[in-house]
Design an enzyme around this catalytic site. Structure first.
Site, short mmCIF file in Angstrom:
data_model
loop_
_atom_site.label_atom_id
_atom_site.label_comp_id
_atom_site.label_asym_id
_atom_site.label_seq_id
_atom_site.Cartn_x
_atom_site.Cartn_y
_atom_site.Cartn_z
N TYR A 131 0.80 -1.31 -0.01
CA TYR A 131 0.07 0.05 0.01
C TYR A 131 1.06 1.21 -0.06
O TYR A 131 0.42 2.58 0.20
CB TYR A 131 -0.86 0.14 1.25
N LYS A 180 4.91 -14.11 5.82
CA LYS A 180 5.14 -15.07 4.68
C LYS A 180 6.48 -14.94 4.14
O LYS A 180 7.04 -15.23 3.00
CB LYS A 180 4.25 -14.75 3.35
N ASP A 213 -0.94 -18.01 5.42
CA ASP A 213 -1.90 -19.16 4.87
C ASP A 213 -2.31 -20.19 6.16
O ASP A 213 -3.67 -20.18 6.13
CB ASP A 213 -1.30 -19.95 3.94
N ASP A 237 -5.13 -6.39 6.28
CA ASP A 237 -6.33 -5.83 5.57
C ASP A 237 -7.57 -7.05 5.41
O ASP A 237 -8.58 -7.04 5.84
CB ASP A 237 -6.06 -5.33 4.23
#
Ligand code: ATP
Length: 344
Positions: A131, A180, A213, A237
């Protein structure tokens, strides 16, 4: 992190917002007063209403008001369609460097939901990652584009410190950092490294980390396992909407955008709900719970507790909660019930 003390009756910028914003803001202002909250409201415009009235979705007077008072309560905002208009929410976060987006999600008795026992606080980094706005086409034919995720040590450290300080202040036991880093070894690896360093300063709080995940699966299988989660902008988000879903949806989810030196904007996370505007049936719970966070922020914890109690009592009864939650009340009936419960 800086802490600030506020006057006994601080002035707070009130942006009622678009769509159902004015309806839920009126209900919230009434409930705060009933709870004994000492707030002087300064009303300012933003969003579609501001664009229509002033030609600017974020007028200078609104920015100046937040700059002066440092705290705002904000209803949902629409972004005018057309060239040159950026999201007002994103602009406000950047303008005031509101780096931590904080969303508590707690199971609310009576609110229809698949889960019980959820009590998670999501702390999302609010200014970096994908972002940061670094995006471009990589050739003149616009056949490919890239968006660059920026993760800095500075940006990571301040939000992770915020998460640990929040945990300590609220008697929470665990901070889980979501990432991640197995694939994005440099950017997400940096966030994780900073997390491990910061965690050593908080031996009283359990620290662990989880791949995003796996987190998504664990959140729906065993949400009670989580306490405070801290993560980067994009994952935050997505996962914060997921956690809102665990407690019955966006209508009951509060949020705070926190910066340094006490600057903060509190907001409902749902949209402008154009389909129900003016019908008097909007559910003001999200904004009311955000207002409770605001009261705590300005040092009025007792009023915050009274407001929360009133909300919980009104939500627990099918005759006093609103239709979107399977209840029978309209905005007015629900707000009456909140006020009655506060005064009981
Ligand atoms: P926007 O374009 O502003 O995001 P939207 O309609 O796409 O608006 P939401 O405003 O979040 O998205 O609304 C999704 C659905 O949830 C709509 O049917 C709306 O009426 C309902 N809804 C959202 N907020 C509330 C609320 N506070 N009370 C009752 N219903 C709500």
């Amino acid at each position: 992190m800086t802490t600030t003390s506020f006057p006994a009756r601080p002035t707070v910028t009130l942006i009622e917002g678009d769509g159902i914003g004015p309806e839920i803001a009126a209900a919230t202002v009434r409930a705060i007063a009933a709870a004994g909250g000492q707030i002087e409201w300064e009303r300012q415009l933003a969003g579609m209403t501001a664009a229509e009235q002033t030609g600017d979705p974020l007028p200078a007077a609104t920015v100046a008001s937040i700059k002066q008072h440092q705290v705002a309560l904000k209803g949902p905002l629409g972004t005018p369609i057309g060239a040159g208009f950026r999201s007002v929410n994103v602009t406000l976060r950047q303008q005031f460097d509101l780096y931590a987006n904080v969303r508590p999600t707690v199971t609310i008795p009576g609110v229809p939901s698949r889960y019980t026992g959820v009590d998670i606080v999501m702390v999302r980094e609010n200014t970096e990652d994908l972002y940061a706005g670094v995006e471009h086409y990589i050739d003149a034919r616009r056949s490919a584009a890239e968006s660059i995720a920026i993760i800095t040590r500075y940006g990571s450290e301040r939000v992770i410190v915020y998460a640990f300080e929040y945990a300590r202040r609220h008697g929470r036991k665990r901070v889980t950092l979501v990432h991640k880093a197995n694939i994005l070894k440099l950017s997400n690896g940096l966030f994780l490294d900073v997390g491990r360093e910061v965690a050593q300063r908080y031996p009283d709080i359990v620290f662990d980390d989880m791949i995003v995940d796996a987190t998504a699966m664990k959140l729906v299988v065993a949400p009670e396992r989580f306490d405070v989660i801290v993560t980067m902008n994009l994952f935050g988000d997505i996962l914060s909407d997921l956690t809102a879903g665990l407690i019955g949806g966006l209508g009951v989810a509060p949020a705070a955008n926190i910066g340094d030196a006490g600057c903060a904007i509190f907001e409902a996370v749902h949209g402008t709900a154009p389909d129900i505007v003016g019908r008097g049936i909007a559910n003001p719970t999200g904004l009311m719970l955000s207002a409770a966070m605001l009261l705590e922020h300005v040092g009025q914890g007792d009023a915050a507790a009274r407001l929360r109690k009133g909300i919980l009592v009104a939500l627990a009864d099918v005759t006093t909660r609103t239709g979107d939650l399977g209840g029978q009340a309209d905005t007015r009936g629900y707000t009456d019930a909140v006020v009655r419960a506060i005064e009981a």
